[in-house]
Write an enzyme that holds these catalytic residues in place. Structure first.
Site, PDB file in Angstrom:
ATOM      1  N   ASN A   1       2.567   3.430  -8.381  1.00 48.08           N
ATOM      2  CA  ASN A   1       1.661   2.599  -9.186  1.00 48.08           C
ATOM      3  C   ASN A   1       0.648   3.524  -9.864  1.00 48.08           C
ATOM      4  O   ASN A   1      -0.228   4.075  -9.193  1.00 48.08           O
ATOM      5  CB  ASN A   1       0.965   1.582  -8.267  1.00 48.08           C
ATOM      6  CG  ASN A   1      -0.034   0.711  -9.004  1.00 48.08           C
ATOM      7  OD1 ASN A   1      -0.442   1.018 -10.131  1.00 48.08           O
ATOM      8  ND2 ASN A   1      -0.449  -0.373  -8.374  1.00 48.08           N
TER       9      ASN A   1
ATOM     10  N   CYS B   1      -5.460  -1.838 -13.695  1.00 51.81           N
ATOM     11  CA  CYS B   1      -4.009  -1.827 -13.968  1.00 51.81           C
ATOM     12  C   CYS B   1      -3.647  -2.702 -15.171  1.00 51.81           C
ATOM     13  O   CYS B   1      -2.503  -2.678 -15.625  1.00 51.81           O
ATOM     14  CB  CYS B   1      -3.237  -2.257 -12.738  1.00 51.81           C
ATOM     15  SG  CYS B   1      -3.608  -1.241 -11.293  1.00 51.81           S
TER      16      CYS B   1
ATOM     17  N   HIS C   1       3.479  -4.560 -15.052  1.00 51.07           N
ATOM     18  CA  HIS C   1       2.774  -3.479 -14.361  1.00 51.07           C
ATOM     19  C   HIS C   1       3.553  -3.134 -13.091  1.00 51.07           C
ATOM     20  O   HIS C   1       3.997  -4.026 -12.358  1.00 51.07           O
ATOM     21  CB  HIS C   1       1.355  -3.936 -14.021  1.00 51.07           C
ATOM     22  CG  HIS C   1       0.671  -3.053 -13.038  1.00 51.07           C
ATOM     23  ND1 HIS C   1       0.635  -1.686 -13.194  1.00 51.07           N
ATOM     24  CD2 HIS C   1       0.022  -3.334 -11.867  1.00 51.07           C
ATOM     25  CE1 HIS C   1      -0.012  -1.162 -12.160  1.00 51.07           C
ATOM     26  NE2 HIS C   1      -0.387  -2.137 -11.354  1.00 51.07           N
TER      27      HIS C   1
HETATM   28  C1  LIG Z   1       0.050  -2.990   0.759  1.00 48.11           C
HETATM   29  C2  LIG Z   1       1.336  -3.728   1.108  1.00 48.11           C
HETATM   30  C3  LIG Z   1       2.541  -2.866   0.844  1.00 48.11           C
HETATM   31  C4  LIG Z   1       1.288  -4.061   2.603  1.00 48.11           C
HETATM   32  O1  LIG Z   1       2.447  -4.794   2.935  1.00 48.11           O
HETATM   33  P1  LIG Z   1       2.304  -6.147   3.775  1.00 48.11           P
HETATM   34  O2  LIG Z   1       3.671  -6.637   3.986  1.00 48.11           O
HETATM   35  O3  LIG Z   1       1.351  -7.055   3.059  1.00 48.11           O
HETATM   36  O4  LIG Z   1       1.673  -5.588   5.107  1.00 48.11           O
HETATM   37  P2  LIG Z   1       0.639  -6.288   6.094  1.00 48.11           P
HETATM   38  O5  LIG Z   1      -0.709  -5.728   5.844  1.00 48.11           O
HETATM   39  O6  LIG Z   1       0.826  -7.775   6.073  1.00 48.11           O
HETATM   40  O7  LIG Z   1       1.175  -5.772   7.488  1.00 48.11           O
HETATM   41  C5  LIG Z   1       2.479  -6.165   7.971  1.00 48.11           C
HETATM   42  C6  LIG Z   1       2.837  -5.279   9.131  1.00 48.11           C
HETATM   43  O8  LIG Z   1       3.066  -3.929   8.645  1.00 48.11           O
HETATM   44  C7  LIG Z   1       2.160  -3.021   9.283  1.00 48.11           C
HETATM   45  N1  LIG Z   1       1.723  -2.068   8.267  1.00 48.11           N
HETATM   46  C8  LIG Z   1       0.700  -2.192   7.367  1.00 48.11           C
HETATM   47  N2  LIG Z   1       0.639  -1.106   6.587  1.00 48.11           N
HETATM   48  C9  LIG Z   1       1.621  -0.288   6.989  1.00 48.11           C
HETATM   49  C10 LIG Z   1       2.083   0.971   6.577  1.00 48.11           C
HETATM   50  N3  LIG Z   1       1.502   1.621   5.556  1.00 48.11           N
HETATM   51  N4  LIG Z   1       3.150   1.497   7.199  1.00 48.11           N
HETATM   52  C11 LIG Z   1       3.753   0.884   8.221  1.00 48.11           C
HETATM   53  N5  LIG Z   1       3.364  -0.328   8.675  1.00 48.11           N
HETATM   54  C12 LIG Z   1       2.318  -0.903   8.072  1.00 48.11           C
HETATM   55  C13 LIG Z   1       1.011  -3.869   9.801  1.00 48.11           C
HETATM   56  O9  LIG Z   1       0.416  -3.246  10.906  1.00 48.11           O
HETATM   57  C14 LIG Z   1       1.718  -5.142  10.172  1.00 48.11           C
HETATM   58  O10 LIG Z   1       2.373  -4.966  11.429  1.00 48.11           O
HETATM   59  P3  LIG Z   1       2.545  -6.196  12.463  1.00 48.11           P
HETATM   60  O11 LIG Z   1       3.412  -7.197  11.753  1.00 48.11           O
HETATM   61  O12 LIG Z   1       3.205  -5.553  13.608  1.00 48.11           O
HETATM   62  O13 LIG Z   1       1.158  -6.686  12.713  1.00 48.11           O
HETATM   63  C15 LIG Z   1       1.459  -5.044   0.297  1.00 48.11           C
HETATM   64  O14 LIG Z   1       0.505  -5.989   0.743  1.00 48.11           O
HETATM   65  C16 LIG Z   1       1.306  -4.859  -1.172  1.00 48.11           C
HETATM   66  O15 LIG Z   1       1.989  -4.070  -1.781  1.00 48.11           O
HETATM   67  N6  LIG Z   1       0.420  -5.654  -1.788  1.00 48.11           N
HETATM   68  C17 LIG Z   1       0.212  -5.614  -3.204  1.00 48.11           C
HETATM   69  C18 LIG Z   1      -0.700  -4.488  -3.508  1.00 48.11           C
HETATM   70  C19 LIG Z   1      -0.660  -4.100  -4.958  1.00 48.11           C
HETATM   71  O16 LIG Z   1       0.307  -4.288  -5.622  1.00 48.11           O
HETATM   72  N7  LIG Z   1      -1.772  -3.537  -5.408  1.00 48.11           N
HETATM   73  C20 LIG Z   1      -1.942  -3.061  -6.721  1.00 48.11           C
HETATM   74  C21 LIG Z   1      -2.208  -4.174  -7.623  1.00 48.11           C
HETATM   75  S1  LIG Z   1      -2.607  -3.582  -9.172  1.00 48.11           S
END
Ligand SMILES: CC(C)(COP(=O)(O)OP(=O)(O)OC[C@H]1O[C@@H](n2cnc3c(N)ncnc32)[C@H](O)[C@@H]1OP(=O)(O)O)[C@@H](O)C(=O)NCCC(=O)NCCS
Length: 342
Positions: free
Chosen positions: A291, A121, A260
């Site tokens: 993204n 990215c 980004h």
């Molecule tokens: C991937 C992303 C959206 C996940 O969001 P998050 O808030 O970190 O989610 P978590 O993994 O901590 O999970 C939080 C809760 O949501 C739930 N959850 C995870 N993925 C889920 C989904 N796709 N849909 C619904 N619920 C989801 C989990 O089970 C958890 O539930 P709980 O609180 O009951 O245990 C986030 O971490 C993100 O965008 N990170 C950056 C990634 C990025 O930008 N990558 C590219 C870089 S170039």
């Protein structure tokens, strides 16, 4: 005899930008069932409402060629004016020859410098930095810089951490010489301790005859979402300040912020940490583009200039970050009003 370099140092500028998104719009509702999610959850956690995915008939080079032709027209240049192509991508499905050479063939250019950059990215910002240095040093006169991805080919639609984030598209800029500094110095680096936070696995070697097992899966993107999120909001804010400082500017000199497009909450957090003025226009192309990795910054630049034409010729802070974990960015003067409207 000593080696000489007769070319005097020059300045470079982005002369134009072009963008292409595949026709098919994929709403969150199409993806949620397989990952037990909801449109509301995805919008709230990432800002993404829809994204574009290409079909089997459209390749990453097809998308890049369309974006490149738009950029060339807008710069008022001919295909034959290009002497170098840098293609930033992580989804070209051949190890060699490069995507850049296929793009050269497609555009009908027989003799150009052509190579790919694999910086995920951050690929576009790395490529733009190289183009700047090539123009400055006299190694090139007109560089076509493309960020293009067809990530939908490398996604696991059952993965709750990735399926709704990534998307397809291509953006291109034409970089040429300028009478003044219109492309600032590049800050680039990495954080190798977090190298495993975003990967595409398994390796191609797992497909060699004899190496495959029933458990061998197609290579797809994996990520540790929370780790990447925390790293981006903390580290990239510092990188943003370094970029502005290296360009000899202060946050007050920035008119547009084009980070980004990884996650709208990351964009919000970076915007706050950057001490940018309230009047700065922030790119939020992620909402309808998702993204698109190396394509995200030029795609977002194109959208920003369409929505805010007064930004042509104004200073924008660009910063890319992604798998590696790597980052790169620069302050640029946004390209002038296009020579043609297309
Ligand atoms: C991937 C992303 C959206 C996940 O969001 P998050 O808030 O970190 O989610 P978590 O993994 O901590 O999970 C939080 C809760 O949501 C739930 N959850 C995870 N993925 C889920 C989904 N796709 N849909 C619904 N619920 C989801 C989990 O089970 C958890 O539930 P709980 O609180 O009951 O245990 C986030 O971490 C993100 O965008 N990170 C950056 C990634 C990025 O930008 N990558 C590219 C870089 S170039």
């Amino acid at each position: 005899m000593e080696i000489t370099n007769a070319a005097p140092l020059r300045n470079a500028a982005i002369l134009s930008v072009g963008a292409h998104r595949p026709e098919r719009v994929v709403p969150n509702s199409e993806l949620v069932e397989r990952i037990d999610s909801s449109d509301e959850w995805i919008q709230q956690r990432t800002g993404i409402r829809t994204r574009h995915w290409a079909g089997p008939e459209e390749s990453v080079v097809d998308m890049a060629a369309t974006a490149a032709k738009i950029a060339l027209d807008r710069a008022g240049l001919a295909i034959t004016d290009i002497d170098s192509i840098i293609f930033a991508t992580i989804t070209y499905p051949f190890q060699m020859p490069s995507a850049a050479t296929e793009l050269a063939e497609r555009l009908g250019i027989a003799r150009v410098a052509a190579f790919d950059i694999g910086a995920a990215c951050a690929g576009f910002s790395y490529a733009l930095g190289l183009a700047n240095d090539m123009i400055r040093s006299g190694s090139a006169n007109i560089v076509l810089v493309v960020g293009g991805e067809k990530i939908s080919d490398f996604l696991d639609l059952d993965d709750r951490a990735t399926s709704f984030i990534f998307a397809d598209g291509a953006g291109a800029v034409i970089v040429g010489a300028s009478a003044h500094v219109a492309l600032g110095p590049t800050v680039m680096g990495s954080d190798i301790e977090n190298r495993g936070a975003i990967t595409m696995e398994p390796s191609w070697l797992d497909y060699r005859p004899g190496a495959q097992t029933p458990a061998t899966t197609w290579p797809v993107i994996h990520q540790e979402g929370q780790k990447v999120f925390r790293w981006a909001v903390y580290e990239i804010a510092k990188v943003g300040h370094q970029i502005i400082e290296k360009a000899g500017l202060t946050p007050a000199d920035i008119h547009a912020f084009i980070p980004h497009q990884a996650n709208e909450r990351i964009i919000d957090s970076l915007t706050k940490s950057m001490d940018l003025s309230d009047s700065v226009i922030v790119a939020r192309d992620i909402r309808t583009t998702g993204n698109t990795s190396a394509a995200s910054i030029p795609l977002a630049m194109d959208t920003l200039l369409k929505e805010h034409p007064h930004l042509h010729g104004k200073n924008a802070l660009l910063v890319g970050f992604g798998a590696g974990l790597v980052y790169s960015g620069q302050v640029v003067e946004l390209p002038p009003l296009p020579k043609v409207r297309n």
